[in-house]
Every structure is written in structure tokens, then in C-alpha cells.
Scaffold this active site. Structure first.
Site, PDB file in Angstrom:
ATOM      1  CB  SER A   1      -4.904   1.091  -1.389  1.00 38.67           C
ATOM      2  OG  SER A   1      -4.068  -0.028  -1.554  1.00 38.67           O
TER       3      SER A   1
ATOM      4  CD  GLU B   1     -11.230  -8.953   4.204  1.00 37.90           C
ATOM      5  OE1 GLU B   1     -10.799  -7.918   3.697  1.00 37.90           O
ATOM      6  OE2 GLU B   1     -10.754  -9.425   5.255  1.00 37.90           O
TER       7      GLU B   1
ATOM      8  CD  GLU C   1      -3.085   0.632   2.302  1.00 39.18           C
ATOM      9  OE1 GLU C   1      -4.018  -0.162   2.167  1.00 39.18           O
ATOM     10  OE2 GLU C   1      -2.870   1.235   3.362  1.00 39.18           O
TER      11      GLU C   1
ATOM     12  CE  LYS D   1     -10.230  -7.813   8.646  1.00 38.74           C
ATOM     13  NZ  LYS D   1      -9.527  -7.446   7.411  1.00 38.74           N
TER      14      LYS D   1
ATOM     15  CB  CYS E   1      -6.891  -2.593   6.314  1.00 40.93           C
ATOM     16  SG  CYS E   1      -5.547  -1.556   5.937  1.00 40.93           S
TER      17      CYS E   1
END
Lengths: 591, 160
Positions: A330, A372, A284, A369, A310
């Protein structure tokens, strides 16, 4: 300002105008029970719908009992918080609430941590004299959050978090009377709504109506399978909060005990997400410099500011609400997913284990998460890079189930190579930490000079939106930081309107960053707990011998042995991602 | 919720957006806007709620919350031939409920619903001022007096 004098249970207390009876009582240590009321101190959020009526008190001269949470003190007010009329009313209110609540505490995920249960115990409720129809509603299971609305007491705290704090706008009270329920639009399930899975609703729910999907049993099964090598990674914020589940003071660092406990649970390799955080900085940070240098050399097409990527709740948020800006964040994957990709490729190869036989478990302060790691782009032929993400709370349960006396464990150290990390990786857990870590590395790469002072105090803190200027040897870099999605939305709106002055912005979905994540031990809105966790994170950073990601010897080795260079071909394949427009609208118009 | 996808007419959408504008696109005018929207479309399908949410900058969940709270708002379109059965006092005592039950059975829908083919919808109302004809049924603009359960079949036949 003139103070107001009120009499509560025969004690005189002086308060500022505008103070509620509840607040005044708490000033003199009288704990009036509450259920729907929620006060998130420093976040400036006070939720007092006055709906549950459990906090009623008697105000002299007033015909009806008054809800303490929503009634302001007036001069000379005489209040009784526990006379017979109040106690009877409060008991009846509780009995009525319980008459429409399943009595299945033994099986409930929130048992022991449930505000309704705690209050019922406090009030000594032993029977429910009212019997009638109970409201029932379909159960909704998403990849991260379970909604069991039969257990909802309509306190509507989740709505305040979802709409006012996070501005996600998924939850609303619908229907009326007995049929009313908190639900997404058109009573869709969460996975068909714009839910980001930030988990802040789960974090404030007083009952078991909103809980995270529990993956502990799957993890236990894999640990018991002799054909599987099970690898675990732990996120930075977990070590600063896990101790609370074992009665330790908030802010107690338990890194060494955490490693020891994971090893006793039977994980074959105990690694650290902080290692992947260092890797994230390499990718990044390099991406930021690449964009910045293009911009400085006159390229007007380059997208600035660059946003961090993130946080999976944040990624969901912009995919739903800002699909016109997908090229601004990013492309770097989150540390969890970078770790998974490196573990299932580089590490699996290194220890000569087939991908299918390597199981990657992550311990996360987060509910999103869980979602994710189910994203399709993070799997190969149906085998996910990260198999299971457990929350800090789930890990605590797992440790207790395994008869481990956590507080008596001796400190142990992470395994190598994916367990070595720097202070820069650790601070990912607090708001402002990712951008501070990125700057530590970017500064040295850009200027070629050694960074003398690695602590960037101006980037730290708990204010919702912060900005700071950082001097890159003559080049002034403008940094923005937001935590909580409502704050993120403000910065995003500025970018959309071309008003943003920043080069880089760090965004975390949860108030406080990961330390306040939806999967952390419940902080019940006590911001002193968040501050203590934040202190612990920076303490761990300060204690690390290496504090810059690019100096991590195992990161250097990883690039030499396997990846080549940051943003190189292999990095692109394993460590970067792309984003999707998820703003699905129903509207179709016929001309 | 309705699972049928609805295509909205461009001129109706333009009119709806104009209504929102007349209320200065203010979130506090949500109920007034929904009221007018139901006037334009006859009901409030999910698609219309999405447009209102977008124009007033409130969440769709909140709009849906308001729509489901007030019984005046409906997400079900009226049928081609809306049937209203008077259940005012006079009609009621002369057997309106039995007539209503017969309609429900013949059409296989409940009050507030529309037949799957979109032909009939069923609702109740209170007194149309024709108590001398009780029990009274309205279908569209047409009034039927002294309706008996046995006569329901014949009435419906007129619309086949």
C-alpha cells in the site's frame, strides 16, 4: 518415548531424550547461569553456541567440565552444578570475559538491564586479576542503532536474530581470535548495510554492545523551550508494555497513567497514534477496495495481494530485498508519519502555530521508527513531520528521571482532536490487528451493510504465518498474515513466483508484531509476556465504545474540514508515499 | 576493506558462476567455491564475494566472515612483481629477517600488502629448497640468492 533419569546436585530428574543439562536443571529450579544461550520459547529459536562457557558443570566420569546448554543428558548421568571445581572454573571464565570488557557500567545505557552485569553480580566478582590488551573497535552510530563492539562478548545472539529469525543477513562474525567481531559485510557501518533497523538484535543483546540511539535529552530541551509547542503521540503497543518497566505485571494496561505521565513531563498536547491508525485504515482500506474492485471488474494489471505498509522495518526490508515488487505494498504512510503530517499541517493551522515551532515527539515500541522519521520524503524544507521517536524504554527512563511515581498516577484521558481513537486503531499493536481493523471498515464500505460481529478471531494468534478467509457478503477474501521478517520473506517469495493466493497480506517485522518490538521492555524470550501484552491490546479494543475506524467522529471531522475524501488530492500529498530501490550492489562488469 | 572499486571481467564472472554451478550452488560449499574464486581472480575483492553470496544464496556478511577467518583468503591483489622472502630455518639464521625489514622499508608496505601503484607485493614463505643460497628471495619466477640488506635497492632497481 522412554524417559532418561539423571542426577543433578543429588536430585533425580526424569527428562525426555534430547534434553540438555541446562533444561533438565531448570525443570527442578536449579538456575545455572548462562550468557550466550538464548531460548525464544514459542518462536522455536534456541541459540546455544556453547561459546561463553559460563554454564559449565561437572559430569561424573568426564575429564573436562561440560557446557550445560549444549550437552544432552544421558541415562544415569551424575551432574554437579556448584562444586568447588565448577565454581572456580566459572569464576575464571567470568574474570576472563570481564578482562576484555570496559568497566564503565556507571555510564552504560544497558546498566541495570545487562545480563553480563547481572551474572557478574550473582557470582560476586570483585576484582579482575587478568590484565592485558583490550579489544577496541570503531563505534558505529546509525539513525536508530548504536554498535559499540568494545562491549561485545561474542555471544552471537544478534546474529541468530538477524540471520535466522529475520533473514536480513547483515551481521556475521568476522576475523578470528582476539580480532573477531560481529559486523556487517566489509565492516561497513549499519547505515551502509542492508540493516532494516528492526532492532531485534538490540532486544536480545546481553550487554551494551547494541543499543538504540537515545533522543531523551533532545526531547527534554524542547520541552523546556517556551517558544515551542510540543505534541506527543503514543503507539498502541506502548500502553500494553510500559507498566513492566515499573514492576507491573506483563499485560497491565496503563493507558490512563501513560497520558498522565506525559502531561506531567510537560507535553502541551497528549495525542494518540491510534487516531492516526484509524486514519491509516481510511486510506489503506480504501486503497485495498479500489484495487480489489478493479481486479474483480477484470483489470489484469492491478497488483494483488496488497501488502500493509505501517511497519518501517518491513518497508526497509522490501526496499533492500524485493526491489522488483515496490508497487505491491500500500502507498499509505505509517500511522506515525500520518500523525506527523496531520499535526504539522492541519493541527498547526488550527492552533495557529508555525510549523517550525511545533515539535512532534512519538513514543514507539520500535527502533526503526527513529530511522523512519529521518526519511527525507517525510520532511518539508528540512523540518521533519516527526521530530523524535522515543522507544518505550526511553520513555520509562524519562518518567523516572522526572521523579514521577508512575504507579500512583490517576488515569487521565488523551487530548482532542488527535487523541480520539477506536478499537480498530488499538489493535494495530498486535500481529493481525492492522488487517482486522482494515476489514472492519472495508466490509461496511464494500457491502453497505453493518458488520454485526467485529471480532475476527481467525486473524489473531502468534503463529508466524497465518491465513484466513473472510466472507464479504458472498465475496470471499483471502487474507495472509506474517510477523518476523523471515516469515515475511516466505510469503514474498510466493508472490514473486506467482504462487500467492491472497488478496491482502499484513506484515510486521518483529515477532508478535509491535508488542514484541525492538524498543519494548526486554522480554528475554519469554513468550508468555508477549501473550499477556496481546491480551491487553484486545482488552482495550473490546472496552472501546467505537471499534471501527470510519466511525471515529474526529476522523469524520478531519475529512470534512480538511482532507476531503480518502485517496483524495490532499490525502495523496500528506498521507501517501512511494518506495525506493535500495538494493545497492557493488558489482560492475567489464565486457 | 578495499575502497577501490573493481571492475570484473565478464569471462571471469561467467567462470565463477560456472564454478558455483559445479558445486550445485550449495551454501555448504562456500569454502570450496571461494578457493576456486581466488584461483580465478588471484584474490577476493568485495565484488567477487557479492557474486558468490548471490549464487550460493548466503548473506554477503557470512561470505566476508569466512574470507576474513581463513588466512589463505586475501582481499588484496598481488602486485605485478610478487616478492616472496624465504624465512625457513636456513634463510632465517642467515639474516632473512633483516632482508625482509629492508624490503618493508624500501617499499613502505607490510607483509601481505601491495604497493599503492600495484607494482610490488610482499609475502613470506617457508623454504624453497635452495638452502645453499640462503637467504633466498623470489620475485615472480626469478630467484635471488645470498641477498643482503644492502643489495635490496639494486634488486628493486631491476623492476623500475
Amino acid at each position: 518415548m522412554n524417559k532418561i533419569k539423571v542426577n543433578i546436585d543429588n536430585t533425580i530428574v526424569e527428562v525426555d531424550p534430547g534434553t540438555t543439562i541446562l533444561q533438565a536443571a531448570r525443570q527442578i529450579d536449579i538456575d545455572i547461569p548462562t550468557l550466550c544461550y538464548m531460548h525464544l520459547g514459542d518462536m522455536g529459536i534456541e541459540h546455544k553456541p556453547g561459546g561463553c562457557r559460563i554454564c559449565v558443570v561437572e559430569v561424573k566420569g568426564r575429564r573436562n567440565l561440560a557446557p550445560a546448554c549444549a550437552t544432552e543428558c544421558t541415562e544415569g548421568m551424575e551432574i554437579e552444578t556448584h562444586n568447588i571445581r565448577v565454581l572456580n572454573a566459572r569464576k575464571t571464565v567470568m574474570e576472563l570475559i570481564l578482562s576484555d570488557h570496559p568497566s564503565e557500567c556507571l555510564l552504560c545505557a544497558k546498566a541495570g538491564n545487562c545480563d553480563l552485569q547481572t551474572t557478574a553480580i550473582k557470582m560476586g566478582i570483585r576484582e579482575i586479576p587478568y590484565q592485558g590488551e583490550q579489544s577496541t573497535y570503531k563505534e558505529d552510530t546509525s539513525p536508530a542503532i548504536i554498535r559499540d563492539m568494545d562491549k561485545c562478548i561474542m555471544c552471537r545472539r544478534c546474529e541468530t536474530m538477524c540471520n535466522e529469525v529475520q533473514t536480513v543477513g547483515v551481521l556475521s562474525a568476522i576475523n578470528r581470535g582476539f580480532m573477531s567481531v560481529t559486523a556487517p559485510a566489509f565492516e561497513r557501518n549499519l547505515d551502509h548495510s542492508e540493516c532494516t533497523y528492526c532492532g531485534q538484535c538490540v532486544a536480545v543483546c546481553p550487554t551494551g554492545a547494541l543499543t538504540e540511539v537515545d533522543h531523551t535529552n533532545q526531547v527534554i530541551r524542547h520541552l523546556a523551550d517556551p517558544n515551542k509547542v510540543v505534541v506527543v503521540q503514543t503507539a498502541p503497543a506502548v500502553r500494553a508494555a510500559l507498566g513492566e518497566e515499573f514492576g507491573l505485571k506483563p499485560g497491565t494496561l496503563v493507558t490512563g497513567k501513560l497520558v498522565a505521565a506525559l502531561r506531567r513531563l510537560g507535553f502541551d498536547y497528549v495525542f494518540d497514534t491510534d487516531f492516526a491508525a484509524d486514519l491509516t485504515i481510511m486510506e489503506e482500506g480504501t486503497e485495498l477496495l479500489e484495487r480489489l474492485n478493479k481486479y474483480l471488474s477484470g483489470d489484469k494489471d492491478v497488483k494483488l495481494p496488497m501488502l500493509t505498509s505501517c511497519c518501517p522495518g518491513w518497508v526497509n526490508f522490501f526496499e533492500y530485498h524485493f526491489p522488483d515488487m515496490l508497487d505491491i505494498p500500500s502507498t499509505a504512510r505509517s500511522p506515525q508519519q500520518m500523525f506527523g503530517a496531520i499535526a504539522k499541517n492541519y493541527f498547526a493551522e488550527k492552533i495557529n502555530v508555525k510549523r517550525e515551532n511545533l515539535v512532534v515527539v512519538s513514543i514507539m515500541p520500535c527502533v526503526a521508527k527513529k530511522y523512519e522519521c529521518t526519511r527525507e520524503e517525510f520532511s518539508v524544507n528540512g523540518n521533519p513531520d516527526v521530530d523524535f521517536a522515543l522507544s518505550t524504554r526511553e520513555l520509562a527512563n524519562l518518567i523516572k528521571r522526572a521523579n514521577i511515581n508512575f504507579n500512583k498516577l490517576n488515569d487521565e484521558d488523551f487530548d482532542r482532536p488527535l487523541g480520539e481513537s477506536t478499537g480498530a486503531g488499538v489493535i494495530f499493536g498486535a500481529t493481525g490487528g492492522v488487517i482486522e481493523a482494515a476489514i472492519r471498515t472495508a466490509y461496511e464500505v464494500q457491502t453497505g451493510k453493518k458488520l454485526e460481529k467485529v471480532d475476527f478471531e481467525q486473524l489473531r494468534g502468534l503463529e508466524g504465518i497465518r491465513s484466513a478467509k473472510v466472507d464479504f457478503d458472498g465475496l470471499e477474501l483471502s487474507i495472509g498474515i506474517a510477523h518476523g521478517l523471515g516469515n515475511a520473506r516466505k510469503l514474498l517469495d510466493d508472490i514473486r513466483q506467482g504462487k500467492s493466493q491472497y488478496h491482502a497480506i499484513e506484515i510486521m517485522a518483529c515477532p508478535g508484531g509491535c508488542i514484541g518490538g525492538g524498543g519494548q521492555p526486554l522480554h528475554h524470550g519469554d513468550s508468555s509476556i508477549l501473550k499477556a501484552r496481546q491480551r491487553a491490546i484486545y482488552e482495550e479494543d473490546a472496552n472501546k465504545p467505537i471499534r471501527k475506524s470510519h466511525e471515529n467522529p474526529y476522523i469524520i471531522q478531519l475529512y470534512e474540514e480538511y482532507l476531503g475524501k480518502p485517496l483524495g488530492e490532499r490525502s495523496h500529498q500528506l498521507l501517501h508515499t512511494s518506495y525506493f530501490d535500495k538494493s545497492k550492489k557493488l558489482i560492475e562488469i567489464e565486457e | 576493506m578495499t575502497s577501490i572499486k573493481v571492475k570484473l571481467k565478464e569471462k571471469d564472472v561467467a567462470q565463477l558462476k560456472q564454478v558455483c554451478k559445479e558445486f550445485n550452488n550449495e551454501a555448504g560449499e562456500l569454502i570450496n567455491v571461494l578457493h576456486k574464486a581466488q584461483g580465478i581472480f588471484g584474490y577476493l575483492p568485495a565484488e567477487v564475494q557479492e557474486i558468490v553470496a548471490q549464487e550460493l544464496n548466503v548473506s554477503v556478511a557470512k561470505v566476508y566472515g569466512v574470507v576474513t577467518f581463513y588466512s589463505f583468503f586475501t582481499m588484496i591483489p598481488k602486485g605485478l612483481h610478487p616478492i616472496s622472502i624465504c624465512t625457513g630455518t636456513a634463510c632465517y639464521v642467515r639474516g632473512a629477517e633483516k632482508v625482509l625489514d629492508e624490503f618493508k622499508q624500501q617499499l613502505n608496505i607490510k607483509v601481505g600488502e601491495t604497493t599503492p601503484d600495484g607494482k610490488f607485493s610482499l609475502s613470506c614463505l617457508r623454504c624453497v629448497g635452495a638452502c645453499g643460497l640462503a637467504p633466498v628471495v623470489l620475485i615472480g619466477e626469478k630467484t635471488y640468492g645470498r641477498v643482503s640488506p644492502d643489495g635490496v635497492k639494486d634488486i628493486l632497481k631491476e623492476y623500475e
